[in-house]
Enzyme design. Structure first.
Site, PDB file in Angstrom:
ATOM      1  N   TYR A 152       2.379 -18.099  10.576  1.00 53.86           N
ATOM      2  CA  TYR A 152       2.350 -16.908   9.706  1.00 53.86           C
ATOM      3  C   TYR A 152       1.169 -17.037   8.723  1.00 53.86           C
ATOM      4  O   TYR A 152       0.301 -16.158   8.672  1.00 53.86           O
ATOM      5  CB  TYR A 152       3.667 -16.755   8.929  1.00 53.86           C
ATOM      6  CG  TYR A 152       3.653 -15.560   7.982  1.00 53.86           C
ATOM      7  CD1 TYR A 152       3.895 -14.278   8.453  1.00 53.86           C
ATOM      8  CD2 TYR A 152       3.366 -15.728   6.627  1.00 53.86           C
ATOM      9  CE1 TYR A 152       3.851 -13.184   7.587  1.00 53.86           C
ATOM     10  CE2 TYR A 152       3.325 -14.643   5.762  1.00 53.86           C
ATOM     11  CZ  TYR A 152       3.577 -13.382   6.248  1.00 53.86           C
ATOM     12  OH  TYR A 152       3.518 -12.288   5.397  1.00 53.86           O
ATOM     13  N   LYS A 156      -2.514 -14.945   8.507  1.00 55.67           N
ATOM     14  CA  LYS A 156      -2.936 -14.194   7.312  1.00 55.67           C
ATOM     15  C   LYS A 156      -4.281 -14.712   6.807  1.00 55.67           C
ATOM     16  O   LYS A 156      -5.092 -13.954   6.277  1.00 55.67           O
ATOM     17  CB  LYS A 156      -1.866 -14.297   6.222  1.00 55.67           C
ATOM     18  CG  LYS A 156      -0.547 -13.602   6.576  1.00 55.67           C
ATOM     19  CD  LYS A 156      -0.748 -12.129   6.875  1.00 55.67           C
ATOM     20  CE  LYS A 156       0.541 -11.332   6.846  1.00 55.67           C
ATOM     21  NZ  LYS A 156       0.334  -9.914   7.151  1.00 55.67           N
TER      22      LYS A 156
HETATM   23  N1  LIG Z   1       7.318  -8.763   1.426  1.00 52.96           N
HETATM   24  C1  LIG Z   1       6.589  -9.823   1.111  1.00 52.96           C
HETATM   25  O1  LIG Z   1       7.006 -10.714   0.321  1.00 52.96           O
HETATM   26  C2  LIG Z   1       5.196  -9.949   1.680  1.00 52.96           C
HETATM   27  C3  LIG Z   1       4.324 -10.869   1.073  1.00 52.96           C
HETATM   28  C4  LIG Z   1       3.045 -11.004   1.559  1.00 52.96           C
HETATM   29  C5  LIG Z   1       2.612 -10.231   2.637  1.00 52.96           C
HETATM   30  N2  LIG Z   1       3.481  -9.351   3.222  1.00 52.96           N
HETATM   31  C6  LIG Z   1       2.969  -8.568   4.364  1.00 52.96           C
HETATM   32  O2  LIG Z   1       3.116  -7.195   4.058  1.00 52.96           O
HETATM   33  C7  LIG Z   1       3.149  -6.437   5.274  1.00 52.96           C
HETATM   34  C8  LIG Z   1       4.277  -5.419   5.188  1.00 52.96           C
HETATM   35  O3  LIG Z   1       5.518  -6.118   5.139  1.00 52.96           O
HETATM   36  P1  LIG Z   1       6.732  -5.641   4.241  1.00 52.96           P
HETATM   37  O4  LIG Z   1       6.955  -6.666   3.216  1.00 52.96           O
HETATM   38  O5  LIG Z   1       6.565  -4.229   3.845  1.00 52.96           O
HETATM   39  O6  LIG Z   1       7.924  -5.826   5.315  1.00 52.96           O
HETATM   40  P2  LIG Z   1       8.981  -4.787   5.915  1.00 52.96           P
HETATM   41  O7  LIG Z   1       9.640  -4.027   4.831  1.00 52.96           O
HETATM   42  O8  LIG Z   1       9.814  -5.615   6.818  1.00 52.96           O
HETATM   43  O9  LIG Z   1       8.069  -3.796   6.774  1.00 52.96           O
HETATM   44  C9  LIG Z   1       7.379  -4.252   7.913  1.00 52.96           C
HETATM   45  C10 LIG Z   1       6.804  -3.057   8.653  1.00 52.96           C
HETATM   46  O10 LIG Z   1       6.074  -3.534   9.796  1.00 52.96           O
HETATM   47  C11 LIG Z   1       6.549  -2.838  10.955  1.00 52.96           C
HETATM   48  N3  LIG Z   1       6.452  -3.693  12.133  1.00 52.96           N
HETATM   49  C12 LIG Z   1       6.996  -4.932  12.306  1.00 52.96           C
HETATM   50  N4  LIG Z   1       6.750  -5.370  13.543  1.00 52.96           N
HETATM   51  C13 LIG Z   1       6.048  -4.380  14.170  1.00 52.96           C
HETATM   52  C14 LIG Z   1       5.518  -4.217  15.480  1.00 52.96           C
HETATM   53  N5  LIG Z   1       5.697  -5.157  16.420  1.00 52.96           N
HETATM   54  N6  LIG Z   1       4.841  -3.085  15.782  1.00 52.96           N
HETATM   55  C15 LIG Z   1       4.685  -2.119  14.849  1.00 52.96           C
HETATM   56  N7  LIG Z   1       5.170  -2.198  13.597  1.00 52.96           N
HETATM   57  C16 LIG Z   1       5.844  -3.320  13.269  1.00 52.96           C
HETATM   58  C17 LIG Z   1       8.009  -2.482  10.617  1.00 52.96           C
HETATM   59  O11 LIG Z   1       8.414  -1.327  11.328  1.00 52.96           O
HETATM   60  P3  LIG Z   1       9.329  -1.290  12.641  1.00 52.96           P
HETATM   61  O12 LIG Z   1      10.378  -2.352  12.502  1.00 52.96           O
HETATM   62  O13 LIG Z   1       9.883   0.111  12.616  1.00 52.96           O
HETATM   63  O14 LIG Z   1       8.390  -1.517  13.757  1.00 52.96           O
HETATM   64  C18 LIG Z   1       7.871  -2.116   9.140  1.00 52.96           C
HETATM   65  O15 LIG Z   1       7.424  -0.787   9.013  1.00 52.96           O
HETATM   66  C19 LIG Z   1       3.320  -7.461   6.400  1.00 52.96           C
HETATM   67  O16 LIG Z   1       2.089  -7.645   7.056  1.00 52.96           O
HETATM   68  C20 LIG Z   1       3.733  -8.737   5.670  1.00 52.96           C
HETATM   69  O17 LIG Z   1       3.355  -9.891   6.375  1.00 52.96           O
HETATM   70  C21 LIG Z   1       4.754  -9.190   2.762  1.00 52.96           C
END
Ligand SMILES: NC(=O)c1ccc[n+]([C@@H]2O[C@H](COP(=O)([O-])OP(=O)(O)OC[C@H]3O[C@@H](n4cnc5c(N)ncnc54)[C@H](OP(=O)(O)O)[C@@H]3O)[C@@H](O)[C@H]2O)c1
Length: 257
Positions: A152, A156
């Site tokens: 992961y 990133k």
């Molecule tokens: N939350 C944190 O603490 C955090 C911290 C640092 C970075 N991030 C990054 O922020 C980004 C957004 O994450 P989030 O925190 O908003 O998480 P989230 O609420 O779980 O949302 C993730 C999104 O990605 C989509 N997704 C997942 N797998 C997919 C696939 N195979 N094809 C197409 N869409 C897919 C999901 O939609 P579906 O399930 O409908 O496909 C959902 O819309 C990610 O890249 C994550 O790594 C998050």
């Protein structure tokens, strides 16, 4: 002329917030994720609230064919993409605990290859038009190695490297690229990954809300800042995390999975 944003991972979390903040600026939207029903809900509520055109397309970005299919869809709809928000992502399998290679390969496709391919398809037309904004959602986890799932964080870190290079190539073209590196953020991410015990064990000051993170990302890309570490805490930790002297201390503060 009205601008259009393509946002991946727009059925939940940061993606929905990107959609809301860009719609509030008057942009039309093309939302992408796997869950069609969620996308329909988000599209309806944003178009009603902000009066912009919101379309959506269901795609699994861990499928190597998906980015090309998205390009075909955009061309068929006659859209020009001015903002590309590569946000979709998941915690993914651990490199060793998950024995099959197929889920690992799909994870790497989602986290790195699909992002690179979407840049490949959509950045050249932005450059021709002399305007474009690309936000690649990375993570603070890409800024330092941790004893976690083993890819992961590295996936990133690749996005940071990709975006820094894109920003250099695109300098002076009117197209800006930023890697957004959030720390822990309240979204569906940890629940989906089965990481609620870890989430509940962490102190509140380590968590930010999606609105703050997205605001930081959009401000950074407007200003042409290639790397944006979001949140005061993580901005303070970042230079310390990059220094060899303090890395062991920071690693002990940021848990793995
Ligand atoms: N939350 C944190 O603490 C955090 C911290 C640092 C970075 N991030 C990054 O922020 C980004 C957004 O994450 P989030 O925190 O908003 O998480 P989230 O609420 O779980 O949302 C993730 C999104 O990605 C989509 N997704 C997942 N797998 C997919 C696939 N195979 N094809 C197409 N869409 C897919 C999901 O939609 P579906 O399930 O409908 O496909 C959902 O819309 C990610 O890249 C994550 O790594 C998050």
């Amino acid at each position: 002329m009205k601008k259009t944003a393509l946002i991946t991972g727009a059925s939940a979390g940061l993606g929905v917030e990107f959609a809301r903040q860009l719609a509030a600026q008057g942009l039309d939207l093309l939302l992408v994720a796997r869950r069609k029903e969620k996308l329909e809900e988000v599209s309806k509520s944003i178009s009603e609230e902000f009066g912009v055109d919101v379309r959506n397309v269901s795609a699994d970005l861990s499928d190597p064919a998906a980015p090309r299919t998205l390009l075909t869809h955009v061309e068929a709809e006659g859209l020009a993409i001015d903002y590309l928000i590569n946000n979709a992502g998941s915690a993914g399998p651990s490199l060793f605990e998950e024995e099959d290679w197929a889920p690992q390969a799909r994870f790497l496709e989602l986290m790195m290859t699909s992002v690179t391919q979407l840049c490949h398809h959509f950045v050249p037309p932005m450059r021709e038009r002399g305007f474009g904004r690309v936000v690649n959602v990375s993570s603070f986890a890409g800024r330092l190695a941790r004893p976690a799932g083993a890819h992961y964080g590295p996936s990133k870190a690749y996005l940071v490297a990709l975006t820094e290079e894109l920003a250099l190539i695109l300098r002076g073209s009117g197209v800006h690229a930023s890697a957004l590196c959030p720390g822990f953020t309240h979204t569906e991410f940890h629940e989906t990954a089965g990481m609620m015990a870890m989430k509940n064990a962490l102190p509140g000051f380590m968590w930010y809300d999606a609105a703050t993170v997205v605001r930081d990302g959009l401000r950074a890309v407007e200003r042409g800042k290639p790397i944006m570490v979001s949140g005061r805490l993580y901005r303070w930790l970042d230079p310390v995390a990059q220094s060899k002297l303090f890395r062991p201390f920071i690693k002990s503060m940021i848990p793995g999975r």
